[in-house]
Write a protein that holds these residues in place. Structure first.
Motif, PDB file in Angstrom:
ATOM      1  N   ASP A   1       2.057   3.897 -13.263  1.00  0.00           N
ATOM      2  CA  ASP A   1       1.387   3.419 -12.053  1.00  0.00           C
ATOM      3  C   ASP A   1      -0.052   3.035 -12.405  1.00  0.00           C
ATOM      4  OD1 ASP A   1       0.557   2.803  -9.551  1.00  0.00           O
ATOM      5  OD2 ASP A   1       0.799   4.809  -8.700  1.00  0.00           O
ATOM      6  N   HIS A   2      -0.308   1.740 -12.498  1.00  0.00           N
ATOM      7  CA  HIS A   2      -1.645   1.253 -12.873  1.00  0.00           C
ATOM      8  C   HIS A   2      -2.403   0.675 -11.682  1.00  0.00           C
ATOM      9  CE1 HIS A   2      -0.601   1.905 -17.034  1.00  0.00           C
ATOM     10  NE2 HIS A   2       0.448   1.094 -16.935  1.00  0.00           N
ATOM     11  N   THR A   3      -1.878   0.837 -10.489  1.00  0.00           N
ATOM     12  CA  THR A   3      -2.564   0.310  -9.311  1.00  0.00           C
ATOM     13  C   THR A   3      -3.759   1.196  -8.968  1.00  0.00           C
ATOM     14  OG1 THR A   3      -1.109   1.562  -7.843  1.00  0.00           O
ATOM     15  CG2 THR A   3      -0.464  -0.702  -8.376  1.00  0.00           C
TER      16      THR A   3
ATOM     17  N   GLU B   1     -10.309   0.923  -5.015  1.00  0.00           N
ATOM     18  CA  GLU B   1     -10.729  -0.185  -4.175  1.00  0.00           C
ATOM     19  C   GLU B   1     -10.898   0.319  -2.739  1.00  0.00           C
ATOM     20  OE1 GLU B   1      -8.203  -3.575  -4.441  1.00  0.00           O
ATOM     21  OE2 GLU B   1      -8.464  -3.814  -6.606  1.00  0.00           O
TER      22      GLU B   1
ATOM     23  N   ASP C   1     -11.395   3.900 -10.738  1.00  0.00           N
ATOM     24  CA  ASP C   1     -10.296   2.956 -10.509  1.00  0.00           C
ATOM     25  C   ASP C   1      -9.887   3.042  -9.035  1.00  0.00           C
ATOM     26  OD1 ASP C   1      -8.371   1.087 -10.979  1.00  0.00           O
ATOM     27  OD2 ASP C   1      -6.921   2.486 -11.839  1.00  0.00           O
TER      28      ASP C   1
ATOM     29  N   CYS D   1       0.852  -1.196   0.000  1.00  0.00           N
ATOM     30  CA  CYS D   1       0.000   0.000   0.000  1.00  0.00           C
ATOM     31  C   CYS D   1       0.890   1.249   0.000  1.00  0.00           C
ATOM     32  CB  CYS D   1      -0.925  -0.016   1.215  1.00  0.00           C
ATOM     33  SG  CYS D   1      -2.021   1.410   1.329  1.00  0.00           S
TER      34      CYS D   1
ATOM     35  N   SER E   1      -8.533  -5.419   1.143  1.00  0.00           N
ATOM     36  CA  SER E   1      -9.063  -4.541   0.098  1.00  0.00           C
ATOM     37  C   SER E   1     -10.224  -5.249  -0.589  1.00  0.00           C
ATOM     38  CB  SER E   1      -7.971  -4.199  -0.928  1.00  0.00           C
ATOM     39  OG  SER E   1      -7.535  -5.357  -1.605  1.00  0.00           O
TER      40      SER E   1
END
Length: 236
Positions: free
Chosen positions: A186-188, A215, A213, A103, A227
């Motif tokens: 950064d695709h998180t 969670e 996008d 995280c 999560s």
């Protein structure tokens, strides 16, 4: 978008479009127009050629009234099905529950009295974005200085609404802006903590996670962070 939700939108759109088209056809027939003229000319060419008014003779009445009746029934069916699909219940399911191992960035809107516990929970996080009410800006700043935890915290002021829809819209706009400003590599997804958030903020985050996008993160009584992802399906 889930397959059931996509099919639901397509079916509703098709039925609504059919109802609009059929309404025009019925209106045209009521103005003494002849529906399906090309098809009727194939089966009854002589009657269609002589047709000028539906009440001239029995044949003219039938080639005018039967298509009108058929189209009116289709219009009624399309209207009922449109309403049926619009009112179909949407099912919201929380899926992909998984332990939060990594995280780097957490977003939260903790209450002032919950701020110490929130910061302690995410003490190892590189970046913390705090969404706090404008009226309590000074109180949060003072609390952060007291806790000596303001070095990796970004404060973003939000308005205080009583309307959940406005809270959701504001949060959604902030998420879009934050995602846009992130690095392209950064695709998180963004992680939003609902453990220490108010009921209104948690509800807004639930709705935002459907489209954005993002969670949701929640801490169990044992202290484990999980999560969650929220999806919407439509009842068949």
């Amino acid at each position: 978008m889930e397959r059931s939700a996509l099919l639901h939108h397509l079916k509703t759109s098709c039925y609504a479009l059919s109802a609009i088209v059929l309404s025009g056809w019925v209106a045209d027939a009521l103005n003494e127009g002849l529906i399906f003229k090309m098809i009727l000319r194939f089966f009854r060419p002589d009657d269609v050629e002589r047709y000028s008014h539906p009440f001239n003779d029995v044949a003219s009445f039938l080639i005018w009234f039967i298509p009108l009746l058929f189209t009116t029934l289709l219009l009624l069916f399309a209207s009922v099905m449109t309403l049926h699909h619009v009112k179909k219940p949407h099912l919201y399911r929380i899926t992909k529950r998984k332990p939060l191992v990594f995280c780097p960035h957490i977003v939260g809107s903790p209450l002032l009295e919950q701020l110490p516990a929130f910061l302690q929970t995410y003490r190892a996080v590189e970046k913390i974005s705090l969404l706090i009410p404008e009226s309590l800006h000074q109180e949060y700043q003072t609390k952060l200085v007291t806790l000596a935890r303001n070095q990796n915290c970004e404060i973003h002021l939000v308005k205080e609404y009583d309307d959940l829809q406005k809270i959701t819209l504001e949060l959604e706009q902030w998420i879009k802006k934050e995602v846009k400003n992130r690095r392209h590599a950064d695709h998180t997804p963004l992680l939003f903590d609902i453990t220490y958030a108010s009921a209104a903020r948690s509800s807004a985050a639930l709705f935002c996670s459907l489209e954005q996008d993002m969670e949701l993160v929640q801490q169990t009584p044992e202290g484990t962070l999980y999560s969650y992802d929220l999806i919407c399906t439509v009842q068949k």
